[in-house]
Write an enzyme that holds these catalytic residues in place. Structure first.
Site, PDB file in Angstrom:
ATOM      1  N   GLY A 166       0.845  -1.195   0.000  1.00 46.54           N
ATOM      2  CA  GLY A 166       0.000   0.000   0.000  1.00 46.54           C
ATOM      3  C   GLY A 166       0.878   1.242   0.000  1.00 46.54           C
ATOM      4  O   GLY A 166       0.549   2.253  -0.634  1.00 46.54           O
ATOM      5  N   ASN A 179      -6.682   4.777   9.975  1.00 44.75           N
ATOM      6  CA  ASN A 179      -6.174   3.519  10.528  1.00 44.75           C
ATOM      7  C   ASN A 179      -6.124   3.507  12.053  1.00 44.75           C
ATOM      8  O   ASN A 179      -6.097   2.446  12.652  1.00 44.75           O
ATOM      9  CB  ASN A 179      -4.770   3.236   9.977  1.00 44.75           C
ATOM     10  CG  ASN A 179      -3.861   4.437  10.055  1.00 44.75           C
ATOM     11  OD1 ASN A 179      -4.121   5.464   9.436  1.00 44.75           O
ATOM     12  ND2 ASN A 179      -2.809   4.336  10.832  1.00 44.75           N
ATOM     13  N   HIS A 224      -2.606  -7.319   2.800  1.00 46.06           N
ATOM     14  CA  HIS A 224      -2.484  -7.909   4.146  1.00 46.06           C
ATOM     15  C   HIS A 224      -3.475  -7.361   5.165  1.00 46.06           C
ATOM     16  O   HIS A 224      -3.485  -7.782   6.312  1.00 46.06           O
ATOM     17  CB  HIS A 224      -1.032  -7.827   4.661  1.00 46.06           C
ATOM     18  CG  HIS A 224      -0.561  -6.463   5.089  1.00 46.06           C
ATOM     19  ND1 HIS A 224      -0.437  -6.115   6.405  1.00 46.06           N
ATOM     20  CD2 HIS A 224      -0.158  -5.393   4.376  1.00 46.06           C
ATOM     21  CE1 HIS A 224       0.042  -4.882   6.497  1.00 46.06           C
ATOM     22  NE2 HIS A 224       0.214  -4.420   5.279  1.00 46.06           N
ATOM     23  N   THR A 281       9.169  -7.860 -12.095  1.00 43.11           N
ATOM     24  CA  THR A 281       8.487  -9.115 -12.423  1.00 43.11           C
ATOM     25  C   THR A 281       7.313  -9.312 -11.465  1.00 43.11           C
ATOM     26  O   THR A 281       7.450  -9.092 -10.269  1.00 43.11           O
ATOM     27  CB  THR A 281       9.482 -10.292 -12.306  1.00 43.11           C
ATOM     28  OG1 THR A 281      10.564 -10.027 -13.189  1.00 43.11           O
ATOM     29  CG2 THR A 281       8.826 -11.612 -12.663  1.00 43.11           C
ATOM     30  N   CYS A 319       5.861   4.474  15.639  1.00 43.06           N
ATOM     31  CA  CYS A 319       6.865   4.291  16.671  1.00 43.06           C
ATOM     32  C   CYS A 319       8.211   4.431  15.959  1.00 43.06           C
ATOM     33  O   CYS A 319       8.496   3.708  15.015  1.00 43.06           O
ATOM     34  CB  CYS A 319       6.681   2.884  17.231  1.00 43.06           C
ATOM     35  SG  CYS A 319       7.903   2.397  18.409  1.00 43.06           S
TER      36      CYS A 319
HETATM   37  N1  PLP Z   1      -2.238   3.323   4.511  1.00 44.86           N
HETATM   38  C1  PLP Z   1      -2.889   2.968   5.625  1.00 44.86           C
HETATM   39  C2  PLP Z   1      -4.108   3.728   6.017  1.00 44.86           C
HETATM   40  C3  PLP Z   1      -2.433   1.901   6.398  1.00 44.86           C
HETATM   41  O1  PLP Z   1      -3.088   1.558   7.505  1.00 44.86           O
HETATM   42  C4  PLP Z   1      -1.276   1.210   5.983  1.00 44.86           C
HETATM   43  C5  PLP Z   1      -0.722   0.104   6.789  1.00 44.86           C
HETATM   44  O2  PLP Z   1      -0.836   0.089   8.005  1.00 44.86           O
HETATM   45  C6  PLP Z   1      -0.626   1.618   4.805  1.00 44.86           C
HETATM   46  C7  PLP Z   1      -1.143   2.681   4.087  1.00 44.86           C
HETATM   47  C8  PLP Z   1       0.587   0.918   4.288  1.00 44.86           C
HETATM   48  O3  PLP Z   1       0.271  -0.290   3.664  1.00 44.86           O
HETATM   49  P1  PLP Z   1       1.415  -1.400   3.477  1.00 44.86           P
HETATM   50  O4  PLP Z   1       1.636  -2.008   4.832  1.00 44.86           O
HETATM   51  O5  PLP Z   1       0.866  -2.380   2.498  1.00 44.86           O
HETATM   52  O6  PLP Z   1       2.624  -0.707   2.978  1.00 44.86           O
END
Ligand code: PLP
Length: 386
Positions: free
Chosen positions: A69, A154, A204, A240, A328
């Site tokens: 992400g 999050n 994930h 890839t 953290c």
């Molecule tokens: N954006 C948000 C809101 C997230 O909660 C997270 C992961 O905790 C990420 C982006 C990052 O995703 P990734 O762990 O796949 O890099």
């Protein structure tokens, strides 16, 4: 086994995802090769892409697989900025509560590319001030290269008015991205209906493996690449294909959407059980974002008179795994920028923890946590008085 209440950090891989990944690992073939092995691998890969596109309500060709992400966010924010910069736009608009995977690339654009970064604030419930955004667009639409507002936070789970953000962005002809990493699989997300230019997701967070994500990018908005090489994904992303991880991603997505409503209703019930239980045993505690729409599985609770780090360690000792949700750095817990943006002082921003529930959480997990919490909270308070 310790009770896992940290599904917003990562989820256990679904059995179907492990199976899909293992099967693909045993197969030979680079999806970009022209021979029979490559063609078979490509067929699997495109099937996975279609599966994920159905869940996101986008066209399969709009999906660009990434390694996380974080990579999807970086590609969207930097890429859309560079496109805007080429036509004289240098303003990046984000919210004050974005994940570091947006905050930090925005800071990088400021430090290295001359971007002006404007943060839209949030109210005490953690919802962005749409009027601030509207006002900004009415005054400076021609200068804004990209707007990026997350679909749900999050740390608190608070859902943001993304559709309205997209409408405002369109009124100023501005590309709009949303970090939907926490929302995918937890709330309905239709890329085509939301009217976004780009959206990031990650496997994930919904039972897929760590290390694979996707950027959904509207046709006609191709952005400059971060990674150069074989040009596998529309020349926007090289490397890839990680076919085993992508197959597992698709399997997890398929399973999640088979019983999407029931699964999330069950998670919400467990969340309410946990939340009500905490408020019963610690009446002075309060839930952040309680008054507004939140993702079903997240509860962020402030427990006055405690330090979140102490709470976490004590809970961990008692076999309950949860989190503060905030970053953290080098082992030092910073006060949550999200809670600070919601108007908390440093002290309360340091007295909050996040429990996050997922598809594998059971009632007995929640009850065990509730059984352990009162004594832990008391000990955390005593430790704070010393
Ligand atoms: N954006 C948000 C809101 C997230 O909660 C997270 C992961 O905790 C990420 C982006 C990052 O995703 P990734 O762990 O796949 O890099």
């Amino acid at each position: 086994m310790p009770v896992y209440l940290d599904h917003a950090a990562t989820t256990p891989m679904a059995d179907v995802a492990i199976k899909a990944m293992t099967e693909q690992l045993a197969k030979l073939g680079n999806p970009s090769s022209l021979h029979v092995y490559g063609r078979d691998a490509r067929k699997d890969l495109e099937g996975a892409r279609e599966e994920i596109a159905v869940a996101l309500d986008c066209h399969p060709t709009e999906i660009i697989f990434t390694a996380s992400g974080t990579e999807a966010n970086n590609t969207a924010l930097k890429g859309l900025y560079w496109k805007g910069q080429a036509v004289g736009r240098n303003v990046v608009v984000i919210s004050a509560i974005e994940h570091h995977a947006i905050l930090d690339p925005a800071q990088w654009l400021k430090d290295h590319e001359g971007a002006e970064v404007i943060e839209i604030g949030v109210d005490s419930n953690g919802v962005i001030h749409l009027d601030e955004l509207e006002d900004l667009i009415s005054r400076r639409a021609d200068e804004i290269a990209v707007i990026s507002i997350m679909s749900a936070n999050n740390e608190t789970g608070v859902i943001q008015p993304i559709q309205k953000v997209a409408e405002l962005a369109h009124s100023g002809s501005i590309p709009v991205h949303s970090d939907a990493v926490q929302s995918f699989g937890k709330e309905p997300l239709s890329f085509s209906q939301l009217g976004l230019t780009a959206m990031s997701v990650s496997a994930h967070k919904l039972g897929g493996p760590i290390g694979v994500g996707a950027l959904v990018l509207r046709k006609g908005y191709d952005v400059p690449a971060l990674l150069h090489g074989g040009g596998q994904e529309r020349d926007i992303r090289s490397g890839t294909f990680n076919a085993p991880a992508i197959m597992a991603f698709a399997a997890a997505v398929k399973e999640t959407f088979l019983d999407f409503a029931d699964r999330n209703a069950r998670v919400r019930r467990l969340r309410e059980r946990l939340e009500n239980g905490i408020l019963e045993c610690v009446p002075e505690a309060y839930v952040n974002g309680a008054k507004v729409e939140r993702l079903p599985g997240i509860v962020n609770v402030t427990i006055p008179g405690t330090e979140s780090e102490t709470l976490l360690l004590l809970l961990d000792n008692e076999g309950i795994a949860c989190s503060t949700g905030s970053a953290c750095t080098a082992g030092v817990q910073r006060p949550s920028h999200v809670l600070l943006a919601m108007g908390h002082g440093e002290r309360t921003a340091r007295s909050s923890i996040r429990f996050s529930i997922g598809a594998t959480t059971t009632e007995s997990d929640v009850d065990l946590a509730l059984h352990i919490l009162p004594a832990v909270m008391e000990r955390a308070r005593m430790a704070n008085l010393r």
